[in-house]
Write an enzyme that holds these catalytic residues in place. Structure first.
Site, PDB file in Angstrom:
ATOM      1  N   CYS A  82       0.861  -1.183   0.000  1.00 31.99           N
ATOM      2  CA  CYS A  82       0.000   0.000   0.000  1.00 31.99           C
ATOM      3  C   CYS A  82       0.896   1.231   0.000  1.00 31.99           C
ATOM      4  O   CYS A  82       1.612   1.478   0.973  1.00 31.99           O
ATOM      5  CB  CYS A  82      -0.888  -0.015   1.243  1.00 31.99           C
ATOM      6  SG  CYS A  82      -1.934   1.444   1.386  1.00 31.99           S
ATOM      7  N   CYS A 192      -0.721   3.563  -6.703  1.00 30.82           N
ATOM      8  CA  CYS A 192      -1.645   2.954  -5.735  1.00 30.82           C
ATOM      9  C   CYS A 192      -1.834   1.516  -6.193  1.00 30.82           C
ATOM     10  O   CYS A 192      -2.037   1.261  -7.390  1.00 30.82           O
ATOM     11  CB  CYS A 192      -2.979   3.695  -5.744  1.00 30.82           C
ATOM     12  SG  CYS A 192      -4.300   2.838  -4.864  1.00 30.82           S
TER      13      CYS A 192
END
Ligand code: DGL
Length: 271
Positions: A82, A192
């Site tokens: 992440c 992302c």
């Protein structure tokens, strides 16, 4: 570089991988393909996703809680799948973790190396775009080029609902990618881990001439390198296993994980 502060782990212990939701599966699939005999544990913090517009203290608390959960399961290494956690909380995690931590970050360096127009675009969450880590990456690698930072609110939620090719997803992608193309970007960084699941739409909207960069494969290579350095790579000849956990709705996360992973999987609740 090798450090001596880590726990002595055994080769057959699993690797923990986590994200705010299912996006980190794009990193998990690279790990599975490069390290076929490792046992993998994946945590989707879907009960608290998305992280992208949360406060830094909230993200730090969640990352710490998940890391503790993974350590209880005796992982030998952790992968932060992440970007938002990396830019906000990885420094803190690394300061106390008893096992090595490998973390994804927006691939601004490789993009700067390959751009021909001298203009790159970065698609990421609002929190990632606003972070000092991204400013630092831009200063370090973007001084001779133009870096266009594009926050993409809403895209994580589309992937969490497995809306990978719907009209509304395509519209959002068009709204975020078009300004980058208009300003001359020839390289787009997926900053992302949810966005690789929208890779096909992003490439279609951007056009075949635009290079899209997903750093997941380099994260898997770095993980392999660190396991090797610490002498904790799996020595098993058997195929590795995957276990999936979530803090969200098991029924929903099991469905979306099975869709993105490409086969039916079982997801358990994080206690
Ligand atoms: N996959 C996460 C990332 O790479 C998404 C964060 C979020 O939940 O907004 O940043």
């Amino acid at each position: 570089m090798l450090t001596t502060r880590y726990l002595i782990s055994s080769n057959d212990e699993p690797i923990g991988v986590f994200d705010s939701g299912v996006g980190g599966l794009s990193v998990l699939r690279e790990i599975r393909s490069q390290l076929p005999t490792e046992n993998l544990i994946y945590v989707a913090d879907s009960g608290y996703a998305p992280y992208g517009n949360r406060s830094t203290s909230f993200i730090e608390e969640r990352a710490t809680a998940i890391a503790h959960f993974l350590l209880e399961l005796r992982v030998k290494a952790m992968v932060v799948a992440c970007n938002t956690v990396t830019v906000v909380a990885v420094k803190n995690l690394r300061s106390w973790s008893p096992v090595p931590i490998i973390a994804i970050e927006p691939a601004i360096k490789p993009a700067a190396n390959i751009t021909k127009s001298g203009i790159i675009g970065v698609l990421a969450t609002t929190q990632t775009i606003a972070s000092s880590s991204v400013s630092r990456l831009c200063q370090m690698y973007g001084s001779n080029i133009e870096v266009l930072l594009q926050p993409c609110p809403g895209l994580v939620e589309q992937v969490e609902r497995a809306e990978l090719t719907t009209v509304s997803t395509r519209l959002m992608v068009t709204n975020y990618v078009s300004p980058l193309l208009e300003k001359g970007a020839d390289t787009i960084v997926l900053g992302c881990t949810h966005y690789p699941f929208l890779g096909q739409i992003i490439q279609e909207v951007a056009g075949a001439d635009i290079t899209i960069i997903d750093p997941a494969a380099s994260v898997a290579r770095e993980l392999a390198r660190q396991l090797n350095n610490h002498k904790i790579s799996s020595i098993s000849a058997a195929s590795g296993t995957e276990r999936f956990f979530t803090t969200g709705s098991v029924v929903h996360v099991q469905w979306v994980t099975s869709t993105l992973w490409g086969r039916q999987v079982t997801v358990d609740i994080v206690p």
